[in-house]
Design a protein around this motif. Sequence first.
Motif, PDB file in Angstrom:
ATOM      1  N   LEU A 161      -5.622  41.260   6.538  1.00 38.22           N
ATOM      2  CA  LEU A 161      -4.565  41.426   5.541  1.00 38.22           C
ATOM      3  C   LEU A 161      -3.650  40.212   5.493  1.00 38.22           C
ATOM      4  O   LEU A 161      -3.216  39.795   4.415  1.00 38.22           O
ATOM      5  CB  LEU A 161      -3.750  42.682   5.854  1.00 38.22           C
ATOM      6  CG  LEU A 161      -4.422  44.027   5.592  1.00 38.22           C
ATOM      7  CD1 LEU A 161      -3.568  45.167   6.131  1.00 38.22           C
ATOM      8  CD2 LEU A 161      -4.681  44.230   4.108  1.00 38.22           C
ATOM      9  N   LEU A 162      -3.346  39.634   6.646  1.00 37.92           N
ATOM     10  CA  LEU A 162      -2.453  38.474   6.687  1.00 37.92           C
ATOM     11  C   LEU A 162      -3.077  37.251   6.035  1.00 37.92           C
ATOM     12  O   LEU A 162      -2.360  36.302   5.686  1.00 37.92           O
ATOM     13  CB  LEU A 162      -2.071  38.164   8.141  1.00 37.92           C
ATOM     14  CG  LEU A 162      -1.138  39.185   8.808  1.00 37.92           C
ATOM     15  CD1 LEU A 162      -0.935  38.852  10.279  1.00 37.92           C
ATOM     16  CD2 LEU A 162       0.213  39.240   8.086  1.00 37.92           C
ATOM     17  N   ARG A 163      -4.388  37.247   5.874  1.00 37.25           N
ATOM     18  CA  ARG A 163      -5.042  36.123   5.203  1.00 37.25           C
ATOM     19  C   ARG A 163      -4.923  36.208   3.690  1.00 37.25           C
ATOM     20  O   ARG A 163      -5.164  35.213   2.992  1.00 37.25           O
ATOM     21  CB  ARG A 163      -6.525  36.070   5.593  1.00 37.25           C
ATOM     22  CG  ARG A 163      -6.774  35.811   7.070  1.00 37.25           C
ATOM     23  CD  ARG A 163      -8.220  35.437   7.318  1.00 37.25           C
ATOM     24  NE  ARG A 163      -8.527  35.446   8.745  1.00 37.25           N
ATOM     25  CZ  ARG A 163      -9.291  36.345   9.341  1.00 37.25           C
ATOM     26  NH1 ARG A 163      -9.854  37.298   8.614  1.00 37.25           N
ATOM     27  NH2 ARG A 163      -9.520  36.301  10.633  1.00 37.25           N
ATOM     28  N   LEU A 164      -4.579  37.379   3.147  1.00 37.45           N
ATOM     29  CA  LEU A 164      -4.441  37.532   1.709  1.00 37.45           C
ATOM     30  C   LEU A 164      -3.153  36.872   1.234  1.00 37.45           C
ATOM     31  O   LEU A 164      -2.130  36.949   1.912  1.00 37.45           O
ATOM     32  CB  LEU A 164      -4.430  39.010   1.331  1.00 37.45           C
ATOM     33  CG  LEU A 164      -5.693  39.803   1.661  1.00 37.45           C
ATOM     34  CD1 LEU A 164      -5.500  41.267   1.300  1.00 37.45           C
ATOM     35  CD2 LEU A 164      -6.897  39.234   0.946  1.00 37.45           C
ATOM     36  N   GLU A 238      -6.273  42.625  -5.448  1.00 32.79           N
ATOM     37  CA  GLU A 238      -7.096  41.920  -4.475  1.00 32.79           C
ATOM     38  C   GLU A 238      -7.893  42.900  -3.611  1.00 32.79           C
ATOM     39  O   GLU A 238      -9.098  42.715  -3.391  1.00 32.79           O
ATOM     40  CB  GLU A 238      -6.207  41.052  -3.581  1.00 32.79           C
ATOM     41  CG  GLU A 238      -6.963  40.238  -2.525  1.00 32.79           C
ATOM     42  CD  GLU A 238      -7.770  39.120  -3.132  1.00 32.79           C
ATOM     43  OE1 GLU A 238      -8.727  38.663  -2.475  1.00 32.79           O
ATOM     44  OE2 GLU A 238      -7.454  38.707  -4.258  1.00 32.79           O
ATOM     45  N   LEU A 239      -7.244  43.968  -3.151  1.00 31.30           N
ATOM     46  CA  LEU A 239      -7.946  44.952  -2.335  1.00 31.30           C
ATOM     47  C   LEU A 239      -9.001  45.697  -3.144  1.00 31.30           C
ATOM     48  O   LEU A 239     -10.055  46.057  -2.613  1.00 31.30           O
ATOM     49  CB  LEU A 239      -6.938  45.950  -1.751  1.00 31.30           C
ATOM     50  CG  LEU A 239      -5.987  45.396  -0.692  1.00 31.30           C
ATOM     51  CD1 LEU A 239      -5.021  46.480  -0.246  1.00 31.30           C
ATOM     52  CD2 LEU A 239      -6.752  44.865   0.507  1.00 31.30           C
ATOM     53  N   SER A 240      -8.744  45.914  -4.436  1.00 33.53           N
ATOM     54  CA  SER A 240      -9.741  46.569  -5.278  1.00 33.53           C
ATOM     55  C   SER A 240     -11.000  45.727  -5.362  1.00 33.53           C
ATOM     56  O   SER A 240     -12.115  46.233  -5.308  1.00 33.53           O
ATOM     57  CB  SER A 240      -9.170  46.795  -6.682  1.00 33.53           C
ATOM     58  OG  SER A 240      -8.062  47.651  -6.635  1.00 33.53           O
ATOM     59  N   HIS A 241     -10.806  44.418  -5.493  1.00 34.14           N
ATOM     60  CA  HIS A 241     -11.965  43.523  -5.532  1.00 34.14           C
ATOM     61  C   HIS A 241     -12.733  43.594  -4.216  1.00 34.14           C
ATOM     62  O   HIS A 241     -13.962  43.632  -4.194  1.00 34.14           O
ATOM     63  CB  HIS A 241     -11.501  42.091  -5.800  1.00 34.14           C
ATOM     64  CG  HIS A 241     -12.622  41.087  -5.740  1.00 34.14           C
ATOM     65  ND1 HIS A 241     -13.581  41.001  -6.719  1.00 34.14           N
ATOM     66  CD2 HIS A 241     -12.934  40.150  -4.806  1.00 34.14           C
ATOM     67  CE1 HIS A 241     -14.443  40.041  -6.401  1.00 34.14           C
ATOM     68  NE2 HIS A 241     -14.065  39.518  -5.242  1.00 34.14           N
ATOM     69  N   VAL A 242     -11.980  43.641  -3.111  1.00 36.51           N
ATOM     70  CA  VAL A 242     -12.634  43.714  -1.802  1.00 36.51           C
ATOM     71  C   VAL A 242     -13.454  44.986  -1.670  1.00 36.51           C
ATOM     72  O   VAL A 242     -14.600  44.959  -1.232  1.00 36.51           O
ATOM     73  CB  VAL A 242     -11.583  43.644  -0.676  1.00 36.51           C
ATOM     74  CG1 VAL A 242     -12.213  43.960   0.674  1.00 36.51           C
ATOM     75  CG2 VAL A 242     -10.966  42.249  -0.627  1.00 36.51           C
ATOM     76  N   LEU A 243     -12.872  46.112  -2.103  1.00 35.62           N
ATOM     77  CA  LEU A 243     -13.571  47.382  -1.959  1.00 35.62           C
ATOM     78  C   LEU A 243     -14.726  47.502  -2.940  1.00 35.62           C
ATOM     79  O   LEU A 243     -15.817  47.962  -2.592  1.00 35.62           O
ATOM     80  CB  LEU A 243     -12.590  48.536  -2.160  1.00 35.62           C
ATOM     81  CG  LEU A 243     -11.571  48.715  -1.033  1.00 35.62           C
ATOM     82  CD1 LEU A 243     -10.477  49.677  -1.485  1.00 35.62           C
ATOM     83  CD2 LEU A 243     -12.228  49.254   0.216  1.00 35.62           C
ATOM     84  N   ASP A 244     -14.518  47.096  -4.184  1.00 41.96           N
ATOM     85  CA  ASP A 244     -15.546  47.264  -5.200  1.00 41.96           C
ATOM     86  C   ASP A 244     -16.756  46.376  -4.949  1.00 41.96           C
ATOM     87  O   ASP A 244     -17.859  46.678  -5.387  1.00 41.96           O
ATOM     88  CB  ASP A 244     -14.973  46.961  -6.588  1.00 41.96           C
ATOM     89  CG  ASP A 244     -14.001  48.044  -7.037  1.00 41.96           C
ATOM     90  OD1 ASP A 244     -14.096  49.155  -6.483  1.00 41.96           O
ATOM     91  OD2 ASP A 244     -13.180  47.786  -7.917  1.00 41.96           O
ATOM     92  N   THR A 245     -16.568  45.261  -4.260  1.00 46.78           N
ATOM     93  CA  THR A 245     -17.691  44.366  -3.966  1.00 46.78           C
ATOM     94  C   THR A 245     -18.245  44.602  -2.576  1.00 46.78           C
ATOM     95  O   THR A 245     -19.017  43.813  -2.057  1.00 46.78           O
ATOM     96  CB  THR A 245     -17.250  42.895  -4.102  1.00 46.78           C
ATOM     97  OG1 THR A 245     -16.110  42.663  -3.272  1.00 46.78           O
ATOM     98  CG2 THR A 245     -16.909  42.566  -5.539  1.00 46.78           C
ATOM     99  N   ARG A 246     -17.788  45.712  -1.946  1.00 45.91           N
ATOM    100  CA  ARG A 246     -18.302  46.137  -0.647  1.00 45.91           C
ATOM    101  C   ARG A 246     -18.027  45.149   0.461  1.00 45.91           C
ATOM    102  O   ARG A 246     -18.688  45.156   1.493  1.00 45.91           O
ATOM    103  CB  ARG A 246     -19.807  46.420  -0.720  1.00 45.91           C
ATOM    104  CG  ARG A 246     -20.205  47.374  -1.826  1.00 45.91           C
ATOM    105  CD  ARG A 246     -19.408  48.648  -1.770  1.00 45.91           C
ATOM    106  NE  ARG A 246     -19.621  49.346  -0.528  1.00 45.91           N
ATOM    107  CZ  ARG A 246     -18.862  50.324  -0.095  1.00 45.91           C
ATOM    108  NH1 ARG A 246     -17.808  50.693  -0.778  1.00 45.91           N
ATOM    109  NH2 ARG A 246     -19.130  50.928   1.045  1.00 45.91           N
ATOM    110  N   ILE A 247     -17.029  44.271   0.278  1.00 44.36           N
ATOM    111  CA  ILE A 247     -16.636  43.392   1.370  1.00 44.36           C
ATOM    112  C   ILE A 247     -15.709  44.143   2.309  1.00 44.36           C
ATOM    113  O   ILE A 247     -15.289  43.641   3.334  1.00 44.36           O
ATOM    114  CB  ILE A 247     -15.959  42.113   0.816  1.00 44.36           C
ATOM    115  CG1 ILE A 247     -16.892  41.412  -0.170  1.00 44.36           C
ATOM    116  CG2 ILE A 247     -15.612  41.128   1.912  1.00 44.36           C
ATOM    117  CD1 ILE A 247     -16.302  40.169  -0.808  1.00 44.36           C
ATOM    118  N   GLY A 248     -15.394  45.383   1.950  1.00 49.08           N
ATOM    119  CA  GLY A 248     -14.531  46.183   2.794  1.00 49.08           C
ATOM    120  C   GLY A 248     -15.092  46.392   4.179  1.00 49.08           C
ATOM    121  O   GLY A 248     -14.361  46.620   5.133  1.00 49.08           O
ATOM    122  N   LEU A 249     -16.410  46.296   4.324  1.00 45.31           N
ATOM    123  CA  LEU A 249     -17.007  46.415   5.653  1.00 45.31           C
ATOM    124  C   LEU A 249     -16.517  45.313   6.572  1.00 45.31           C
ATOM    125  O   LEU A 249     -16.235  45.529   7.744  1.00 45.31           O
ATOM    126  CB  LEU A 249     -18.536  46.363   5.547  1.00 45.31           C
ATOM    127  CG  LEU A 249     -19.203  47.592   4.900  1.00 45.31           C
ATOM    128  CD1 LEU A 249     -20.680  47.318   4.685  1.00 45.31           C
ATOM    129  CD2 LEU A 249     -19.007  48.813   5.785  1.00 45.31           C
TER     130      LEU A 249
END
Length: 259
Positions: A161-164, A238-249
């Motif tokens: 999160l701190l990198r965002l 930004e978090l939506s992009h992370v989750l929708d592109t499955r980078i959330g893992l």
Amino acid sequence: MSCGAADFAEELILQTGWLVNLAHPGYVNRMRQNPDKSDWSDARLLADLERVGYLPKVWLAPQSVRELRRLVRYRQQLVDERRDVKLRIGALLREHRVEMPKCRRWTRDWIAWLQGVSLPDHSRWVMDRHLERLSALSGAVKLAEDRLGSATAEDSVIEHLLRLPGIGPVTAWMLRAEIGWFERFRTGKQLARFCGLSPRNASSGERHQRGGLGGVDRAATAYRYHEFRTDLSDLLHELSHVLDTRIGLDLLGGTDEES
């Protein structure tokens, strides 16, 4: 269970091995057909909802997340109290028509001026008490932030999160505490709805209309993080992009192979 006793629910799970679900009290209350309320009627309603699979369940946060929430919310309580003291100081100065210096408010120079400003005897005494309280609260906030820093020093989610862009320690702590596990949201839209920042759908028939924000109080989850709600739009994008592109893992410290 229809209450928010997450600690008690976890104790039941650990000691008995039972399958314990937490029900959303607001949704369950709207499902009641009888205006009367008793423990027996509540238990029967919950049993019926569970039997037919309609029990509106809520996420049971693990103890580590609940403890972090207590710490984050305690810090917010201190910040709110400090803000109230500052408002009282400002009101006292306005009441006596005190001319302000040109330096910025709440800086060291401004506080030094405030300590020597001329006021009537009782008002001066009240001002000194406000300044003492303000100093004590600032010290307490610093202690809480130091403890939060040490408690999350090795948290991989905080590190990501701190990198965002635009995310500092306070926002990262609050997101980690209030959201807990990002993996429980399938899309960024679900995350935005949880935080109360997605518009309500107020459509009927051929009429399609967007309502106001739904559940705005969820962004604070009981303690009204006003500054968080104000600055969250870009972050959720930004978090939506992370989750929708499955980078959330990767945000959760996992890999595709682990899923």
